[in-house]
Motif scaffolding. Structure first.
Motif, PDB file in Angstrom:
ATOM      1  N   ASP A  94       0.832  -1.248  -0.199  1.00  0.00           N
ATOM      2  CA  ASP A  94      -0.151  -0.221  -0.003  1.00  0.00           C
ATOM      3  C   ASP A  94       0.731   1.246   0.029  1.00  0.00           C
ATOM      4  OD1 ASP A  94      -2.434   1.459   0.178  1.00  0.00           O
ATOM      5  OD2 ASP A  94      -3.211   0.338   1.449  1.00  0.00           O
ATOM      6  N   TRP A  96       1.035   5.701   0.897  1.00  0.00           N
ATOM      7  CA  TRP A  96       0.333   6.741   1.318  1.00  0.00           C
ATOM      8  C   TRP A  96       1.147   8.094   0.774  1.00  0.00           C
ATOM      9  CZ3 TRP A  96       4.300   4.239   3.873  1.00  0.00           C
ATOM     10  CH2 TRP A  96       5.113   5.062   4.518  1.00  0.00           C
ATOM     11  N   HIS A  98      -0.713  10.170  -1.238  1.00  0.00           N
ATOM     12  CA  HIS A  98      -1.105   9.674  -2.768  1.00  0.00           C
ATOM     13  C   HIS A  98      -1.275  10.809  -3.661  1.00  0.00           C
ATOM     14  CE1 HIS A  98      -5.002  10.221  -0.380  1.00  0.00           C
ATOM     15  NE2 HIS A  98      -5.312  10.631  -1.869  1.00  0.00           N
ATOM     16  N   HIS A 120      -4.959   0.935  -2.006  1.00  0.00           N
ATOM     17  CA  HIS A 120      -5.679   1.933  -2.649  1.00  0.00           C
ATOM     18  C   HIS A 120      -5.066   3.585  -2.107  1.00  0.00           C
ATOM     19  CE1 HIS A 120      -8.592  -0.716  -4.517  1.00  0.00           C
ATOM     20  NE2 HIS A 120      -8.690  -1.095  -3.091  1.00  0.00           N
ATOM     21  N   ARG A 122      -3.488   5.295   1.738  1.00  0.00           N
ATOM     22  CA  ARG A 122      -3.947   5.506   3.005  1.00  0.00           C
ATOM     23  C   ARG A 122      -3.088   6.803   3.618  1.00  0.00           C
ATOM     24  NH1 ARG A 122      -5.421  -0.144   5.475  1.00  0.00           N
ATOM     25  NH2 ARG A 122      -4.870  -1.496   3.588  1.00  0.00           N
ATOM     26  N   ASP A 123      -3.399   6.812   4.960  1.00  0.00           N
ATOM     27  CA  ASP A 123      -2.343   7.803   5.444  1.00  0.00           C
ATOM     28  C   ASP A 123      -1.496   7.181   6.422  1.00  0.00           C
ATOM     29  OD1 ASP A 123      -3.892   6.929   7.971  1.00  0.00           O
ATOM     30  OD2 ASP A 123      -4.763   9.084   7.937  1.00  0.00           O
ATOM     31  N   SER A 126      -3.075   4.846   9.190  1.00  0.00           N
ATOM     32  CA  SER A 126      -3.449   3.752   8.873  1.00  0.00           C
ATOM     33  C   SER A 126      -2.752   2.545   8.178  1.00  0.00           C
ATOM     34  CB  SER A 126      -4.636   3.992   7.682  1.00  0.00           C
ATOM     35  OG  SER A 126      -5.636   4.808   8.051  1.00  0.00           O
ATOM     36  N   VAL A 127      -1.639   2.893   7.475  1.00  0.00           N
ATOM     37  CA  VAL A 127      -0.569   1.943   7.079  1.00  0.00           C
ATOM     38  C   VAL A 127       0.003   1.368   7.991  1.00  0.00           C
ATOM     39  CG1 VAL A 127       1.777   2.246   5.866  1.00  0.00           C
ATOM     40  CG2 VAL A 127      -0.463   3.046   4.828  1.00  0.00           C
ATOM     41  N   ALA A 130      -2.243  -1.409   9.513  1.00  0.00           N
ATOM     42  CA  ALA A 130      -2.286  -2.602   8.474  1.00  0.00           C
ATOM     43  C   ALA A 130      -1.220  -3.460   8.378  1.00  0.00           C
ATOM     44  CB  ALA A 130      -2.636  -1.728   7.054  1.00  0.00           C
TER      45      ALA A 130
END
Length: 318
Positions: A94, A96, A98, A120, A122-123, A126-127, A130
């Motif tokens: 993922d 961030w 973006h 997709h 994230r910030d 959030s990463v 995850a």
């Protein structure tokens, strides 16, 4: 003593959330089932891993000691399944930040890194969650302190940053600009500066007194807002393909040149073979394209490399 990985996973998720309800939800099980798994694990180990009380849940000393090897056990279990089945699943990556199009850098090495399943965007918080939860294998973006102790990162690219401003800006006709020449303008940001560390650090370092926040609706919308007001400017990495925005100018910054540091981040102990291929491909491309050149007399980084010059090493936090 045989550990049940389902119980270990329940413990790790609860240790990361410090909330049994959220941990259970992320595992798609009931809170009662999660509590039972942790209770059985504590019974097997003969010690309490959590202290439960009116102020919430916290790890005991035993729980804090158990957490790092528990994470490694989950990673080893996943690697064992892959080895037994012979399935080399795509590396889940993922990004961030973006607005600055980080995928364009990954796209340049994807063919040499093996199969990848991109996320997709994230910030960074959030990463981080995850990665720790095992939902993704790696992430790519700008790292700034503090980074969670369970994660490892490596700087793979230092990218020069340009100023973007509208044709009506007083400095729009200049071929190059020094960062301090922008101090009287309005730094236009795609979100709150406390979540946009690079822009915040730039404003502090170069005495930009006025900042304003937009709503992040994509790069074209954001740059259209910049171009619409002759007081505004913002910063974009030099290689980002800019949309066709009427009246927008991109001007290189010099003396010093700000560098945006892109890092690859993964959970410490992750032995997925795709991760090794990805880090090797990034290192190869960095050497070929001179991605890691840094001269402290010419360039500016919010957190410069510990070695002070030459090139940024993989352990820096930028």
């Amino acid at each position: 003593m045989d550990l049940d990985l389902a119980q270990v996973r329940a413990f790790v998720r609860a240790a990361e959330e410090l909330h049994f309800g959220r941990a259970a939800e992320s595992l798609a099980i009931s809170q009662q089932a999660l509590s039972k798994r942790i209770a059985r694990l504590e019974l097997l180990l003969g010690t309490r891993l959590f202290q439960r009380g009116g102020t919430g849940v916290r790890l005991t000393d035993a729980g804090q000691r158990f957490l790092p090897p528990a994470r490694r056990a989950l990673t080893a279990g996943e690697a064992a399944v892959v080895a037994a089945t012979g399935e080399d699943r795509p590396l889940r990556v993922d990004v961030w930040g973006h607005l600055y199009a980080p995928m364009r850098t990954l796209a340049g090495v994807a063919g040499r890194a093996g199969p990848m399943a991109p996320g997709h965007g994230r910030d960074l918080p959030s990463v981080t969650a995850a990665l720790l939860n095992g939902d993704i294998d790696a992430a790519f973006g700008r790292v700034h302190p503090p980074l969670h102790a369970g994660l490892t990162h490596r700087v793979v690219r230092l990218e020069p940053v340009d100023a973007v401003l509208g044709a009506g800006h007083p400095l729009a006709a200049e071929p190059v600009l020094r960062p301090d020449q922008l101090s009287a303008g309005v730094l236009w940001a795609p979100g709150a500066l406390d979540r946009l560390d690079f822009l915040r650090r730039f404003a502090e370092r170069f005495a930009v007194r006025v900042t304003a926040t937009s709503v992040n609706l994509g790069l074209a919308h954001f740059l259209g807002e910049v171009a619409a007001d002759p007081r505004r400017f913002s910063l974009v990495p030099a290689d980002v393909p800019l949309p066709d925005v009427p009246g927008l100018r991109s001007v290189p910054l010099v003396d010093p040149t700000p560098l945006y540091a892109w890092s690859l981040v993964w959970r410490t102990g992750n032995e997925n073979p795709g991760l090794s291929r990805l880090t090797a491909a990034c290192a190869e491309q960095a050497g070929r394209s001179r991605w890691l050149e840094y001269d402290p007399t010419r360039d500016w980084l919010p957190e410069p490399p510990a070695n002070g010059g030459g090139s940024a090493d993989g352990g820096g936090s930028a």
